[in-house]
Design a protein around this motif. Structure first.
Motif, PDB file in Angstrom:
ATOM      1  N   ALA A 272      -7.307  -9.744  11.461  1.00  0.00           N
ATOM      2  CA  ALA A 272      -5.766 -10.420  10.894  1.00  0.00           C
ATOM      3  C   ALA A 272      -5.439  -9.453   9.612  1.00  0.00           C
ATOM      4  O   ALA A 272      -4.683  -8.530   9.834  1.00  0.00           O
ATOM      5  CB  ALA A 272      -5.611 -11.709  10.710  1.00  0.00           C
ATOM      6  N   LEU A 273      -6.788  -9.058   8.283  1.00  0.00           N
ATOM      7  CA  LEU A 273      -6.123  -8.489   7.499  1.00  0.00           C
ATOM      8  C   LEU A 273      -5.873  -7.023   7.477  1.00  0.00           C
ATOM      9  O   LEU A 273      -4.968  -6.187   7.455  1.00  0.00           O
ATOM     10  CB  LEU A 273      -7.814  -8.888   6.313  1.00  0.00           C
ATOM     11  CG  LEU A 273      -6.762  -7.645   4.876  1.00  0.00           C
ATOM     12  CD1 LEU A 273      -6.337  -8.894   4.796  1.00  0.00           C
ATOM     13  CD2 LEU A 273      -8.114  -7.826   4.142  1.00  0.00           C
ATOM     14  N   SER A 274      -6.494  -6.321   8.204  1.00  0.00           N
ATOM     15  CA  SER A 274      -6.107  -4.951   9.069  1.00  0.00           C
ATOM     16  C   SER A 274      -4.780  -4.812   9.430  1.00  0.00           C
ATOM     17  O   SER A 274      -4.624  -3.271   9.299  1.00  0.00           O
ATOM     18  CB  SER A 274      -7.198  -4.109   9.430  1.00  0.00           C
ATOM     19  OG  SER A 274      -7.884  -4.952  10.813  1.00  0.00           O
ATOM     20  N   GLN A 275      -4.550  -5.576  10.252  1.00  0.00           N
ATOM     21  CA  GLN A 275      -3.364  -5.486  10.113  1.00  0.00           C
ATOM     22  C   GLN A 275      -2.461  -5.425  10.080  1.00  0.00           C
ATOM     23  O   GLN A 275      -1.456  -5.761  10.057  1.00  0.00           O
ATOM     24  CB  GLN A 275      -3.315  -6.607  11.963  1.00  0.00           C
ATOM     25  CG  GLN A 275      -4.358  -6.578  13.164  1.00  0.00           C
ATOM     26  CD  GLN A 275      -4.024  -7.807  13.840  1.00  0.00           C
ATOM     27  OE1 GLN A 275      -3.097  -8.378  14.115  1.00  0.00           O
ATOM     28  NE2 GLN A 275      -5.164  -7.763  15.019  1.00  0.00           N
ATOM     29  N   GLY A 277      -1.876  -3.890   7.168  1.00  0.00           N
ATOM     30  CA  GLY A 277      -1.377  -3.019   6.384  1.00  0.00           C
ATOM     31  C   GLY A 277      -1.782  -2.758   4.850  1.00  0.00           C
ATOM     32  O   GLY A 277      -2.241  -3.707   4.933  1.00  0.00           O
ATOM     33  N   ASP A 278      -1.854  -1.856   4.426  1.00  0.00           N
ATOM     34  CA  ASP A 278      -2.052  -1.582   2.869  1.00  0.00           C
ATOM     35  C   ASP A 278      -1.170  -2.701   1.978  1.00  0.00           C
ATOM     36  O   ASP A 278      -1.658  -3.338   0.902  1.00  0.00           O
ATOM     37  CB  ASP A 278      -1.718  -0.431   2.319  1.00  0.00           C
ATOM     38  CG  ASP A 278      -2.714   0.739   3.025  1.00  0.00           C
ATOM     39  OD1 ASP A 278      -3.266   0.882   3.851  1.00  0.00           O
ATOM     40  OD2 ASP A 278      -1.471   1.840   2.965  1.00  0.00           O
ATOM     41  N   ASN A 279      -0.376  -3.093   2.600  1.00  0.00           N
ATOM     42  CA  ASN A 279       0.715  -3.681   1.336  1.00  0.00           C
ATOM     43  C   ASN A 279      -0.073  -5.824   1.523  1.00  0.00           C
ATOM     44  O   ASN A 279       0.372  -6.772   1.193  1.00  0.00           O
ATOM     45  CB  ASN A 279       2.048  -4.328   1.715  1.00  0.00           C
ATOM     46  CG  ASN A 279       2.252  -3.002   1.286  1.00  0.00           C
ATOM     47  OD1 ASN A 279       2.354  -2.333  -0.191  1.00  0.00           O
ATOM     48  ND2 ASN A 279       2.870  -1.988   2.058  1.00  0.00           N
ATOM     49  N   GLY A 280      -0.384  -5.529   2.379  1.00  0.00           N
ATOM     50  CA  GLY A 280      -1.502  -7.326   3.270  1.00  0.00           C
ATOM     51  C   GLY A 280      -2.545  -7.509   1.998  1.00  0.00           C
ATOM     52  O   GLY A 280      -3.057  -7.073   1.289  1.00  0.00           O
ATOM     53  N   THR A 663      -4.606 -11.709  -3.730  1.00  0.00           N
ATOM     54  CA  THR A 663      -3.665 -11.031  -3.604  1.00  0.00           C
ATOM     55  C   THR A 663      -3.886  -9.886  -4.447  1.00  0.00           C
ATOM     56  O   THR A 663      -3.397  -8.865  -3.825  1.00  0.00           O
ATOM     57  CB  THR A 663      -2.829 -10.909  -5.949  1.00  0.00           C
ATOM     58  OG1 THR A 663      -4.322 -10.904  -6.777  1.00  0.00           O
ATOM     59  CG2 THR A 663      -2.375 -12.630  -5.693  1.00  0.00           C
ATOM     60  N   GLY A 664      -4.749  -9.656  -3.366  1.00  0.00           N
ATOM     61  CA  GLY A 664      -5.736  -8.172  -3.092  1.00  0.00           C
ATOM     62  C   GLY A 664      -6.885  -7.591  -3.612  1.00  0.00           C
ATOM     63  O   GLY A 664      -6.832  -7.647  -4.845  1.00  0.00           O
ATOM     64  N   GLY A 665      -7.021  -6.294  -3.594  1.00  0.00           N
ATOM     65  CA  GLY A 665      -8.013  -5.001  -4.296  1.00  0.00           C
ATOM     66  C   GLY A 665      -8.592  -4.295  -3.361  1.00  0.00           C
ATOM     67  O   GLY A 665      -8.137  -4.448  -2.238  1.00  0.00           O
ATOM     68  N   PRO A 666      -8.999  -3.750  -3.725  1.00  0.00           N
ATOM     69  CA  PRO A 666     -10.060  -2.428  -3.029  1.00  0.00           C
ATOM     70  C   PRO A 666     -10.811  -3.049  -1.529  1.00  0.00           C
ATOM     71  O   PRO A 666     -11.526  -2.096  -0.838  1.00  0.00           O
ATOM     72  CB  PRO A 666     -10.434  -1.692  -3.773  1.00  0.00           C
ATOM     73  CG  PRO A 666     -11.020  -2.501  -4.886  1.00  0.00           C
ATOM     74  CD  PRO A 666      -9.903  -3.258  -5.317  1.00  0.00           C
ATOM     75  N   ARG A 667     -11.442  -4.201  -2.185  1.00  0.00           N
ATOM     76  CA  ARG A 667     -12.237  -5.121  -1.466  1.00  0.00           C
ATOM     77  C   ARG A 667     -11.549  -5.832  -0.839  1.00  0.00           C
ATOM     78  O   ARG A 667     -13.045  -7.471  -0.108  1.00  0.00           O
ATOM     79  CB  ARG A 667     -14.430  -5.033  -1.865  1.00  0.00           C
ATOM     80  CG  ARG A 667     -14.231  -4.698  -3.092  1.00  0.00           C
ATOM     81  CD  ARG A 667     -15.451  -4.757  -3.929  1.00  0.00           C
ATOM     82  NE  ARG A 667     -16.259  -5.149  -3.294  1.00  0.00           N
ATOM     83  CZ  ARG A 667     -17.280  -6.471  -4.122  1.00  0.00           C
ATOM     84  NH1 ARG A 667     -16.093  -7.192  -5.226  1.00  0.00           N
ATOM     85  NH2 ARG A 667     -17.835  -7.033  -3.929  1.00  0.00           N
ATOM     86  N   GLN A 668     -11.390  -5.876  -0.467  1.00  0.00           N
ATOM     87  CA  GLN A 668     -10.468  -7.368   0.564  1.00  0.00           C
ATOM     88  C   GLN A 668     -10.685  -7.184   1.026  1.00  0.00           C
ATOM     89  O   GLN A 668     -11.195  -8.450   1.662  1.00  0.00           O
ATOM     90  CB  GLN A 668      -8.698  -7.323   0.774  1.00  0.00           C
ATOM     91  CG  GLN A 668      -7.550  -7.182  -0.343  1.00  0.00           C
ATOM     92  CD  GLN A 668      -6.549  -7.633   0.223  1.00  0.00           C
ATOM     93  OE1 GLN A 668      -5.824  -9.098   0.144  1.00  0.00           O
ATOM     94  NE2 GLN A 668      -5.985  -6.584   0.902  1.00  0.00           N
ATOM     95  N   SER A 669     -11.148  -6.583   2.782  1.00  0.00           N
ATOM     96  CA  SER A 669     -11.742  -6.661   3.997  1.00  0.00           C
ATOM     97  C   SER A 669     -13.601  -6.861   4.115  1.00  0.00           C
ATOM     98  O   SER A 669     -13.607  -8.398   4.156  1.00  0.00           O
ATOM     99  CB  SER A 669     -11.705  -5.537   4.544  1.00  0.00           C
ATOM    100  OG  SER A 669     -10.955  -5.031   5.348  1.00  0.00           O
TER     101      SER A 669
END
Length: 707
Positions: A272-275, A277-280, A663-669
Motif C-alpha cells: 500500500a505504501l508504494s502505491q 507515491g513519494d508523498n505518501g 509523517t514519512g522519511g527515507p526508510r518508510q518501507s
C-alpha cells in the motif's frame, strides 16, 4: 594395574594407561624408557622411581592431548567409578529417564548401550564397565539434583508432547463441550501419571493410585491454567520482540508498540505504501494510523509540530501536484474556444477554393428540385411544411432592379422562373444548413435534410471539385462538434455518452468522410475536449479533492471506461490512481486536523468548566450523524485513549518518534515492514505454549517429584 615389558624390564602402570590412544601410549613408553638405566644392572629402587617419573610425564602428555597425528583422537567416553559428569552431562543423561512410563527402560537401555561401547573400545569386561557407568550416573545425579530434575521434566515433556500433537482430542484439546474437555484432560493426566508411578514403583498399587490422583487433578486444572500460561509467555515473548524491533529502528519502545498495534489493527497491505507515491505517509495507511496521528497533533510538544507541519506542507502542494501529474500524463490542457476559433478561421479560408470551383461550373437545373418541394409542401404540415416552403422560395429567381426597370421600359414582363446560377444554389444550401441548426422536431429536420441532399446532388453534378472543398469544410465542422462532445463525456447526465457509445463514436469518427483523404481528427478533438473539461473541474474544485475525485472518477466505472477509450487504459489508471491518492491525502488531513481540533476544544471546555464538559460518545455521534457519526465518535474514543496515554506518560521522545515515523522519511518501507513484523508478535504461538504447559501439568510434576 598393568605390567609392561620395556627394554627387558617389567614396569607397572596404572589403569589410566589403558585409556590412552596408541600414539599417547607410544609417547608414554618412550618417556619411561628414557628414565631406565642403559644396562641390566643398577639400582632397582632408583629405576622404579625414574619409571614412575617417566610415567608421570606420560600422564602429563596424555592430559595435554598428547601427539595427535592425523588430527588426534578423542578418548573413549568411559570414565572410572566416581566420575562426575557435571550439570550438563547430568541433564542430558536424565532426559531419557524422565519420559513417562517408558523412562526406566529407556534409561537402562542407554546405560547398557554406553557400557557396550565402552567395553568394546577399552577391552574391559562389559559387567565392569556397566557397573562403573551406573556408579558414575548415581554420583552425578546425586551431585546435581537440579540438573537431574530439569532433565526428567524435559524428558517428560518430550515424551508426552508428540502424543498430544497426534491425538489432541484425547487430551481434551479442541473439544467443544467444556465438561467433556475437562473430563478428557483429567482422564489423560490420571492415566499417564498412574501408569508411570506403577512402572517406577515396581507395581506398587498405592503409588499408582497416588500418581493417578495427582495426574487427574492437574489434568482437570490444565484447560484453565495452560491458556493462562500460554498468554503470559506469549506476552513476554511479544514484549521482547517489540523491544528488539524498537532497537533496530532506533525508536522508543512505547512508540513502537503503539504504532505496531495500529498497523496490525488496520490490516495494512505491505504494497500500500508504494502505491501512494513519494508523498505518501504511514499515517495514510489506515484509520488507526490516522487517529494516532490526530492524537499526536492534539498533544502539545514537538510531535504536534511535526505532524501538523507535514500535513500542512503536503496540502499546500496539492493543487500543483495534481496539475503537474495531469500535464505529465495527458499533456497540457487546451482551451476549447481557441480550438473552435481556429476551425472557424480555417473554414473561412476555404472561400477562395469555393470561388475557384464555381468558375468552371455550368448552369444548374433546379426544376426537378422545385417540383419535389412543391409536392412535399402539399402533404407536409406544421414546421416541416413551412421549412419546405421557405426552401422552395429560395429557388425562385429574383430579378434585380435594373432588370425589372428594363423590362418595364420595353413593355415586357419581369423575368422570373427558377435560379440557374450555381453560386446562388450554393448559397441556398448554406441557408438550409442554417435552418437545420435552429429547427426542432424530427419531421421538420428530416424534410430539410432531404431537400438539402437534393440541392447538394445538383451542385456535385454541375460544379467540378466542389465536393473536395466540401470534405475539408465538413471535417472542420466535425472537429468543432467533437470538441463540444468531448466536454460532456465525463458528465453524469443524460447528455453524456455511455461507454460503448463513446467507443463507437471514436471508432467512427476516425474514418474519413466524403472525399477526405486520410483519417479524421475527430478522436483527437474528443480527447482535447475531455482534457479541457478535466482542467475545468480541477480549476473549480482544486481545494476540494474529494469532490474532484468524485467528479472525474465518478461513482461507478463508466468514467474509467470512458477515459480508457479516449486516453488508453494505462493513462486512465494513472489518472484514477492520482485522484484516489489525493482523496486519501485529503481524508488524512481532515481526520488528523479535525480530531486534533476537537480534542483541543474539549480540553479548553474542560479548563473553563471542570467536570461539566459534555462527552461526545458513540451514542451522541449516532444521534448527530447516524452510523457514520457513530464510527467517527468511536474513532475519537481511540484518540482519547492515545492522548491520555501520551499525556500521562510524559515521554516526549516517544511522541516525537511516533510523529516522525507517521509523517514519512527515507526508510518508510523498512519501517513499515518492521512495524508489521512487530504487530504480528513473536513467532511463538500461544497454542504451542499451551500444549507445552499442558504436558508440564500432566507429566512434569511426577517427573520433578522423583527421588
Amino acid at each position: 594395574m598393568a605390567t609392561l615389558n620395556i627394554q627387558g624390564r617389567k614396569v607397572k602402570v596404572d589403569d589410566a594407561f589403558l585409556l590412552m590412544t596408541p600414539d599417547q601410549q607410544n609417547a608414554a613408553v618412550e618417556e619411561i624408557a628414557k628414565s631406565l638405566p642403559a644396562g641390566p644392572g643398577g639400582d632397582v629402587a632408583a629405576a622404579d622411581e625414574r619409571a614412575k617419573a617417566g610415567f608421570a610425564k606420560a600422564r602429563q602428555i596424555m592430559d595435554s592431548g598428547g601427539p595427535t597425528p592425523d588430527g588426534g583422537h578423542k578418548v573413549p567416553d568411559y570414565h572410572p567409578p566416581g566420575f562426575d559428569m557435571g550439570a550438563g552431562g547430568t541433564f542430558l543423561t536424565s532426559t531419557g529417564e524422565g519420559v513417562p512410563i517408558a523412562g526406566p527402560l529407556i534409561d537402562k537401555g542407554l546405560t547398557a548401550a554406553s557400557a557396550g561401547i565402552g567395553s568394546l573400545l577399552t577391552g574391559e569386561p562389559y559387567d565392569k564397565v556397566h557397573g562403573d557407568m551406573s556408579q558414575m550416573l548415581e554420583t552425578s545425579r546425586a551431585a546435581h539434583p537440579v540438573a537431574k530434575t530439569l532433565g526428567n521434566v524435559t524428558g517428560a515433556v518430550a515424551g508426552t508432547l508428540p502424543a498430544m500433537m497426534a491425538a489432541p482430542e484425547a487430551f481434551g484439546i479442541g473439544v467443544a463441550s467444556k465438561p467433556l474437555q475437562y473430563g478428557l484432560s483429567a482422564l489423560s493426566g490420571a492415566a499417564i501419571n498412574g501408569a508411570d508411578s506403577a512402572v517406577r514403583s515396581g507395581g506398587d498399587t498405592r503409588e499408582a493410585i497416588k500418581g493417578g490422583i495427582i495426574g487427574g487433578g492437574l489434568g482437570l486444572a490444565a484447560p484453565i491454567l495452560a491458556p493462562l500460561v500460554g498468554k503470559g509467555v506469549k506476552a513476554v515473548a511479544d514484549n521482547l520482540h517489540i523491544g528488539a524491533v524498537a532497537r533496530a529502528l532506533g525508536l522508543d519502545k512505547s512508540a513502537t508498540k503503539v504504532l505496531a498495534d495500529a498497523v496490525r489493527q488496520d490490516g495494512v497491505d505491505p504494497a500500500a505504501l508504494s502505491q501512494l507515491g513519494d508523498n505518501g505517509m504511514l499515517m495514510d495507511l489506515g484509520p488507526n494510523m490516522r487517529h494516532t496521528a490526530g492524537a499526536i497533533a492534539a498533544t502539545p510538544g514537538e510531535g504536534k509540530a511535526i505532524v501538523r507541519g507535514a500535513i500542512g506542507a503536503r496540502d499546500a502542494d496539492a493543487n500543483w501536484r495534481i496539475r503537474s501529474a495531469l500535464n505529465e500524463t495527458l499533456g497540457e490542457a487546451p482551451t476549447p474556444s481557441r480550438i473552435i476559433g481556429r476551425a472557424d478561421q480555417n473554414q473561412m479560408r476555404l472561400q477562395p477554393e469555393y470561388r475557384d470551383a464555381l468558375r468552371d461550373a455550368s448552369d444548374v437545373d433546379t426544376a426537378p428540385i422545385a417540383r419535389y418541394l412543391d409536392a412535399e409542401a402539399q402533404t407536409l404540415r406544421g414546421d416541416a411544411q413551412r421549412g419546405i416552403q421557405r426552401i422552395r422560395g429560395m429557388l425562385n429567381y429574383v430579378p434585380t432592379g435594373e432588370e425589372a426597370a428594363r423590362a418595364r421600359a420595353l413593355g415586357q414582363p419581369v423575368q422570373g422562373g427558377l435560379i440557374y446560377d450555381a453560386g446562388t444554389l450554393l448559397n441556398t444550401r448554406q441557408a438550409v444548413d442554417d435552418l437545420l441548426q435552429t429547427t426542432q422536431g424530427s419531421n421538420a429536420i428530416n424534410a430539410l435534410q432531404t431537400a438539402r441532399q437534393a440541392i447538394d446532388d445538383e451542385l456535385a453534378a454541375k460544379v467540378p471539385g466542389l465536393k473536395a472543398v466540401d470534405a475539408k469544410y465538413a471535417e472542420l465542422a466535425r472537429q468543432k462538434e467533437a470538441v463540444q462532445r468531448g466536454q460532456t463525456v465525463l458528465s453524469s447526465g443524460r447528455e453524456a455518452p455511455r461507454p460503448d457509445e463513446l467507443a463507437a463514436e471514436v471508432q467512427q469518427g476516425a474514418l474519413p468522410q466524403g472525399l477526405q483523404v486520410g483519417p479524421s481528427a475527430v478522436p483527437v478533438r474528443l480527447r482535447e475536449g475531455a482534457r479541457a473539461e478535466i482542467e475545468r473541474i480541477v480549476g473549480t474544485n482544486a481545494n476540494d479533492r474529494v469532490a474532484l475525485q468524485r467528479l472525474i472518477k465518478g461513482e461507478g466505472d463508466w468514467n474509467r471506461a470512458r477515459l480508457s477509450t479516449l486516453f488508453g487504459s494505462e493513462k486512465a489508471q494513472a489518472i484514477i490512481s492520482l485522484l484516489d491518492r489525493e482523496k486519501l491525502f485529503a481524508d488524512t488531513s481532515n481526520i488528523v486536523t479535525r480530531n486534533s481540533e476537537t480534542a483541543a476544544r474539549l480540553a479548553a471546555r474542560e479548563a473553563i468548566d471542570p467536570g461539566n464538559a459534555p462527552g461526545f460518545g458513540v451514542r451522541e455521534g449516532f444521534i448527530a450523524g447516524g452510523a457514520r457519526g457513530a464510527a467517527r465518535a468511536a474513532g475519537m474514543r481511540t484518540v482519547d485513549k492515545v492522548i491520555e496515554a501520551l499525556s500521562n506518560g510524559g515521554n516526549e521522545k516517544a511522541v516525537a518518534d511516533m510523529a516522525r515515523t507517521l509523517t514519512g522519511g527515507p526508510r518508510q518501507s523498512a519501517v513499515l515492514d518492521a512495524l508489521m513484523k512487530a504487530g504480528r508478535g513473536s513467532r511463538l504461538h500461544r497454542s504451542q505454549v499451551d500444549r507445552v504447559a499442558r504436558t508440564l501439568l500432566l507429566s512434569g510434576p511426577a517427573a520433578a517429584d522423583r527421588p
